[in-house]
Design a protein around this motif. Sequence first.
Motif, mmCIF file in Angstrom:
data_model
loop_
_atom_site.group_PDB
_atom_site.id
_atom_site.type_symbol
_atom_site.label_atom_id
_atom_site.label_comp_id
_atom_site.label_asym_id
_atom_site.label_seq_id
_atom_site.Cartn_x
_atom_site.Cartn_y
_atom_site.Cartn_z
ATOM 1 N N ILE A 175 0.948 -1.256 -0.029
ATOM 2 C CA ILE A 175 -0.105 0.223 -0.133
ATOM 3 C C ILE A 175 0.856 1.202 -0.156
ATOM 4 O O ILE A 175 1.674 1.446 0.928
ATOM 5 C CB ILE A 175 -0.871 0.135 1.047
ATOM 6 N N THR A 176 0.775 2.037 -1.045
ATOM 7 C CA THR A 176 1.726 2.959 -1.239
ATOM 8 C C THR A 176 0.850 4.450 -1.183
ATOM 9 O O THR A 176 -0.469 4.382 -1.633
ATOM 10 C CB THR A 176 2.730 3.116 -2.440
ATOM 11 N N LEU A 177 1.491 5.597 -1.334
ATOM 12 C CA LEU A 177 0.764 7.197 -1.195
ATOM 13 C C LEU A 177 1.059 7.829 -2.477
ATOM 14 O O LEU A 177 2.315 7.383 -2.911
ATOM 15 C CB LEU A 177 0.918 7.635 -0.016
ATOM 16 N N GLN A 178 0.338 8.559 -2.789
ATOM 17 C CA GLN A 178 0.663 9.466 -4.075
ATOM 18 C C GLN A 178 -0.080 10.629 -4.086
ATOM 19 O O GLN A 178 -1.396 10.659 -3.816
ATOM 20 C CB GLN A 178 0.129 8.529 -5.466
ATOM 21 N N GLY A 179 0.784 11.804 -3.742
ATOM 22 C CA GLY A 179 0.292 13.123 -3.975
ATOM 23 C C GLY A 179 -0.028 13.521 -5.425
ATOM 24 O O GLY A 179 0.652 13.239 -6.297
#
Length: 239
Positions: A112-116
């Motif tokens: 699970i990763t984050l993306q701005g």
Amino acid sequence: RNAFSLAIDRKAIATNVSKGLAQPTIHMVINGLPGYNPDLKNAAGDTGDKTTVANVAKASELAKAYAADKCSGDFSKCTPIIYTYANGSSTQLLLAQVLQQEWQTAFPGWPITLQGMDRSVELKSYPRLQIAWGGWGADYPDPQDFLTLLWSKDAQYNQSFVNVPAADALMKQADVNPDQTARLKQYQQAEQLLIDQGAFIAYSQPLNTQVVKNTISGWHQDSSLEIALPTWQTAYVKA
């Protein structure tokens, strides 16, 4: 989707991320609107205050069932998840980091990763995003504004292609039903069906603080922060 929703500690987010300026909720029809359903159930069958804290056991149960069916029983082999948040906001970044931690705790090994993303780009890309933050402000204080306009199949703002036919039918009936009591019940039933299908993951509604002089009597704002005509007609300044 329901697993990811159940893993969220909404109460902690309201306290630690929103700093008390939001009310934790699973509702789309916010508290204070006609048709707000205090008996709305989450995917675990919980109601009320129990829906505002994480149910990691049930979230894990649902996720493990999915992994067994789709990922050979191994979270690490499941499709990677990208959560997209709006750039330029420290609050949005903190929320994203908290959600990532809660999901990784409930589903260990799931990538699970984050993306701005800039908001203007995000809106155009919304149909291609997996999980993304969004918000909604009331145009008028009625469940139609929070349900039909957002989640019916052909709605302009249904950017994530939600399609729950039974909920659609109820919303269409409620939109034209002249019986106020019956139509609110139909909206409540539609909202429950949308929750059951994981159509959205609501986590909070903002709180607004107003300071009114004690010389003003009868002043009131509705849940959409509008001043209704009867208030203008009856409010007055005390001598």
